[in-house]
Write a protein that holds these residues in place. Sequence first.
Motif, PDB file in Angstrom:
ATOM      1  N   VAL A   1       2.828   5.574  -6.116  1.00 28.95           N
ATOM      2  CA  VAL A   1       2.266   5.605  -7.514  1.00 28.95           C
ATOM      3  C   VAL A   1       1.195   6.744  -7.589  1.00 28.95           C
ATOM      4  CG1 VAL A   1       1.316   4.179  -9.481  1.00 28.95           C
ATOM      5  CG2 VAL A   1       3.038   3.298  -7.788  1.00 28.95           C
ATOM      6  N   ALA A   2       0.223   6.702  -6.873  1.00 36.03           N
ATOM      7  CA  ALA A   2      -0.930   7.702  -6.597  1.00 36.03           C
ATOM      8  C   ALA A   2      -0.419   9.024  -6.517  1.00 36.03           C
ATOM      9  CB  ALA A   2      -1.759   7.399  -5.494  1.00 36.03           C
TER      10      ALA A   2
ATOM     11  N   MET B   1       1.785   1.894  -3.409  1.00 39.98           N
ATOM     12  CA  MET B   1       0.851   2.205  -4.517  1.00 39.98           C
ATOM     13  C   MET B   1       0.411   3.614  -3.906  1.00 39.98           C
ATOM     14  SD  MET B   1      -0.041   0.092  -6.503  1.00 39.98           S
ATOM     15  CE  MET B   1       1.620  -0.705  -6.389  1.00 39.98           C
ATOM     16  N   SER B   2       0.818   4.063  -2.713  1.00 46.28           N
ATOM     17  CA  SER B   2       0.569   5.400  -2.456  1.00 46.28           C
ATOM     18  C   SER B   2       1.298   6.412  -3.213  1.00 46.28           C
ATOM     19  CB  SER B   2       0.711   5.661  -0.867  1.00 46.28           C
ATOM     20  OG  SER B   2      -0.079   4.930  -0.067  1.00 46.28           O
TER      21      SER B   2
ATOM     22  N   ARG C   1       0.833  -1.079   0.087  1.00 49.88           N
ATOM     23  CA  ARG C   1      -0.169   0.065   0.090  1.00 49.88           C
ATOM     24  C   ARG C   1       0.986   1.205  -0.028  1.00 49.88           C
ATOM     25  NH1 ARG C   1      -5.053  -1.668   3.811  1.00 49.88           N
ATOM     26  NH2 ARG C   1      -5.602  -3.388   2.993  1.00 49.88           N
TER      27      ARG C   1
END
Lengths: 299, 136
Positions: A178-179, A175-176, A172
């Motif tokens: 990446v976001a 992915m943060s 996660r």
Amino acid sequence: MSSVALEATHLAKRFGRRWALRDCTVSIPTGRVAALVGPNGAGKSTLLRIAAGLTRPSSGSVHVLGGAPGGDNVELLTRVGYLDQERPLYRGFRVEEMFRFAAGTNPTWDMDTAHRYVERLGISLRDRVDGLSGGQRAQVALTMTLAKLPELLLLDEPAAALDPVAREDLLRLLMSQVAERATTVVLSTHALGDVASICDYLVVMSHSTIVLSDELEFIVESHRWLSAHPSTATLPDGVAVVEERESSRDVTVLARLTEPLEDETWRVAVPTIDEIIMAYLRLGASSPGASSSALDGAS
Amino acid sequence: MSAHGPSIHFRLDARSAVAPYRQLVDQVRQAVAGGRLHGGDQLPSVREVVTQVTINPNTVHRAYRELEHLGLAEGRAGLGTFVTESPYQSDAAAQYEQLSQELRKWTQRAHAAGLDVEDMTDLLGRILNRDARVLS
């Protein structure tokens, strides 16, 4: 800005008499989270190390973010983050000391990101590296790679050997980033479940070469399980068989379609991404080096 | 219900053959149809979603774009993505209720005929796949 993050052309690497990579051609667009899957020894780590400039290829070429990786390309080094399971942490250091050290050696280091991420993981800046669990050490190592704010992350099994909670937290965190920054990620993994949840590009490796690579969604869209009675089982043109299973009643194939199937004699089912990956790995295992010809020959 | 926290908690079944973005779209559609989400509700931001669920942010963007395309959500510049105010929502909820009642009756008949849950799921899957092929 280059729209290709990682491009390898006929890439090969030989260690003594053994080919770690053979004829690898792949092109991963920027902004993707690409999974590199395949058995141990398939060449995943070698490909990542070459892309990171840590190993030179024996032949062929590789470009990352439009440049050639290598020790002399310092500008490129700051734009690429690489992490393997060696996890370069100094055991006697506190987390904050590790961060200060990293800040001094990395021109792009962002201390705010580093602090934010460890806080989110429940790790104190005052914690000593020796006192951290294996999962936390992996999380700190990833935090340090992310805090350099790289445009491209090359991660060799970042979540291997972590307990389920630690791996979720780590993924996660990834992915943060990446976001927030649209970072391109290329990661190797054995956890096929991760592929469907966090990845949108898939590269399957087997026997030192790439047997499948494309957008994940396109891969799923272009593969179907087809079943029919053996007497009526004639595949239309443009359908390649990846895997075939026969029973007394039915022949079932995992087929790669180039156009929608009009033939009504076949029952159609959508495969899971795990099934597709496994089929390509078996294909690579049964006919090393001949995977593409096996596909081309199907009719 | 708390006034804080996201309007919907997404779930992702990585083993499912349903594409991840499609799973999110379905969850919003079902929440709207079931009355758990209403017109004007704000959907969680992509950054929020990736802290809730281990998911690729591109997948969330994709799902929100699809919801906008379907007219179920709208992006408001600088504010986020919101469930669309729609006069048809009450119709949709009633229709959803009627369909589930019909399906419940059907499952009772199927059960009486000796089909178990897996058999019914398999049958429905086959019919849907066939329909999907006809539709696409």
